[in-house]
Design a protein around this motif. Structure first.
Motif, mmCIF file in Angstrom:
data_model
loop_
_atom_site.group_PDB
_atom_site.id
_atom_site.type_symbol
_atom_site.label_atom_id
_atom_site.label_comp_id
_atom_site.label_asym_id
_atom_site.label_seq_id
_atom_site.Cartn_x
_atom_site.Cartn_y
_atom_site.Cartn_z
ATOM 1 N N UNK A 1 -2.790 14.073 0.614
ATOM 2 C CA UNK A 1 -2.087 14.559 1.774
ATOM 3 C C UNK A 1 -1.895 13.522 2.640
ATOM 4 N N UNK A 2 -0.579 13.517 3.148
ATOM 5 C CA UNK A 2 -0.341 12.214 4.055
ATOM 6 C C UNK A 2 -0.909 11.977 5.127
ATOM 7 N N UNK A 3 -1.693 13.139 6.108
ATOM 8 C CA UNK A 3 -2.661 12.876 6.949
ATOM 9 C C UNK A 3 -3.566 13.994 7.134
ATOM 10 N N UNK A 4 -4.844 13.658 7.701
ATOM 11 C CA UNK A 4 -5.840 14.715 7.738
ATOM 12 C C UNK A 4 -5.394 16.156 8.279
ATOM 13 N N UNK A 5 -5.731 17.081 7.895
ATOM 14 C CA UNK A 5 -5.534 18.449 8.282
ATOM 15 C C UNK A 5 -6.256 18.645 9.340
ATOM 16 N N UNK A 6 -5.420 19.521 10.550
ATOM 17 C CA UNK A 6 -5.857 19.942 11.933
ATOM 18 C C UNK A 6 -6.434 21.335 11.789
ATOM 19 N N UNK A 7 -5.753 22.290 10.999
ATOM 20 C CA UNK A 7 -6.139 23.420 10.742
ATOM 21 C C UNK A 7 -5.118 24.245 9.630
ATOM 22 N N UNK A 8 -5.304 25.353 9.490
ATOM 23 C CA UNK A 8 -4.704 26.053 8.160
ATOM 24 C C UNK A 8 -3.975 27.280 8.980
ATOM 25 N N UNK A 9 -2.788 27.572 8.563
ATOM 26 C CA UNK A 9 -2.050 28.870 9.306
ATOM 27 C C UNK A 9 -1.695 29.694 8.115
ATOM 28 N N UNK B 1 1.689 33.436 2.892
ATOM 29 C CA UNK B 1 1.753 31.969 2.455
ATOM 30 C C UNK B 1 0.980 31.215 3.505
ATOM 31 N N UNK B 2 0.471 30.355 3.152
ATOM 32 C CA UNK B 2 -0.504 29.384 4.109
ATOM 33 C C UNK B 2 0.118 28.089 4.097
ATOM 34 N N UNK B 3 -0.294 27.436 5.260
ATOM 35 C CA UNK B 3 0.368 25.845 5.620
ATOM 36 C C UNK B 3 -0.867 25.293 6.086
ATOM 37 N N UNK B 4 -0.827 23.927 5.466
ATOM 38 C CA UNK B 4 -1.748 22.919 6.255
ATOM 39 C C UNK B 4 -0.941 22.493 7.165
ATOM 40 N N UNK B 5 -1.760 22.392 8.496
ATOM 41 C CA UNK B 5 -0.824 21.646 9.688
ATOM 42 C C UNK B 5 -1.835 20.366 10.116
ATOM 43 N N UNK B 6 -1.259 19.543 10.178
ATOM 44 C CA UNK B 6 -1.847 18.074 10.497
ATOM 45 C C UNK B 6 -0.831 17.565 11.630
ATOM 46 N N UNK B 7 -1.537 16.388 12.203
ATOM 47 C CA UNK B 7 -0.998 15.664 13.234
ATOM 48 C C UNK B 7 -0.512 14.295 12.735
ATOM 49 N N UNK B 8 0.669 14.187 12.572
ATOM 50 C CA UNK B 8 1.602 12.938 11.909
ATOM 51 C C UNK B 8 2.003 12.131 13.116
ATOM 52 N N UNK C 1 -12.499 26.433 3.083
ATOM 53 C CA UNK C 1 -12.711 25.018 2.502
ATOM 54 C C UNK C 1 -11.225 24.584 1.965
ATOM 55 N N UNK C 2 -11.046 23.516 2.040
ATOM 56 C CA UNK C 2 -9.878 22.682 1.311
ATOM 57 C C UNK C 2 -10.491 21.406 0.678
ATOM 58 N N UNK C 3 -10.150 21.267 -0.755
ATOM 59 C CA UNK C 3 -10.852 20.182 -1.397
ATOM 60 C C UNK C 3 -9.622 19.563 -2.132
ATOM 61 N N UNK C 4 -9.700 18.420 -2.428
ATOM 62 C CA UNK C 4 -8.896 17.334 -3.240
ATOM 63 C C UNK C 4 -9.551 17.584 -4.772
ATOM 64 N N UNK D 1 -14.610 17.869 0.350
ATOM 65 C CA UNK D 1 -14.341 19.407 0.665
ATOM 66 C C UNK D 1 -14.453 19.317 2.190
ATOM 67 N N UNK D 2 -13.759 19.983 2.950
ATOM 68 C CA UNK D 2 -13.989 20.039 4.235
ATOM 69 C C UNK D 2 -13.502 21.466 4.610
#
Length: 93
Positions: free
Chosen positions: A15-23, A30-37, A72-75, A84-85
């Motif tokens: 991912x281009x940036x660390x995840x802030x939360x999941x929506x 559907x889900x979305x990863x939300x991050x601060x860019x 949890x989200x894992x690469x 895993x976070x």
């Protein structure tokens, strides 16, 4: 699923940036990863960006998200789950 019962989403690209939360959208399941860019240009501030997944989640997985309140989200490398976070899930319409 992690060993402790936490639902887990695995992705296979960095991912281009660390995840802030999941929506999670109740409208399309559907889900979305939300991050601060970082914003371009001077100021050094951030803007919220999302990465929406193209596939809808099934109802049993959504029930787990509702019950647990986090995911949890894992690469995923070729053989293992890495980085895993656990993140909070925000439900939207």
């Amino acid at each position: 699923m992690l060993q402790d019962g936490t639902p887990c989403i695995a992705y296979d690209e960095r991912l281009p940036f660390p995840i802030h939360h999941i929506e999670f959208s109740r409208g399309d399941f559907q889900i979305s990863f939300v991050y601060d860019a970082p914003k371009k240009g001077p100021g050094g501030s951030f803007m919220r960006e999302t990465r929406k997944f193209e596939f809808p989640l099934d109802h049993p997985f959504v029930k787990l998200l509702e019950d647990r309140g986090n995911v949890a989200v894992a690469y995923m490398s070729k053989t293992d789950l890495l980085e895993i976070k656990v993140y909070p899930v925000i439900f939207t319409h």
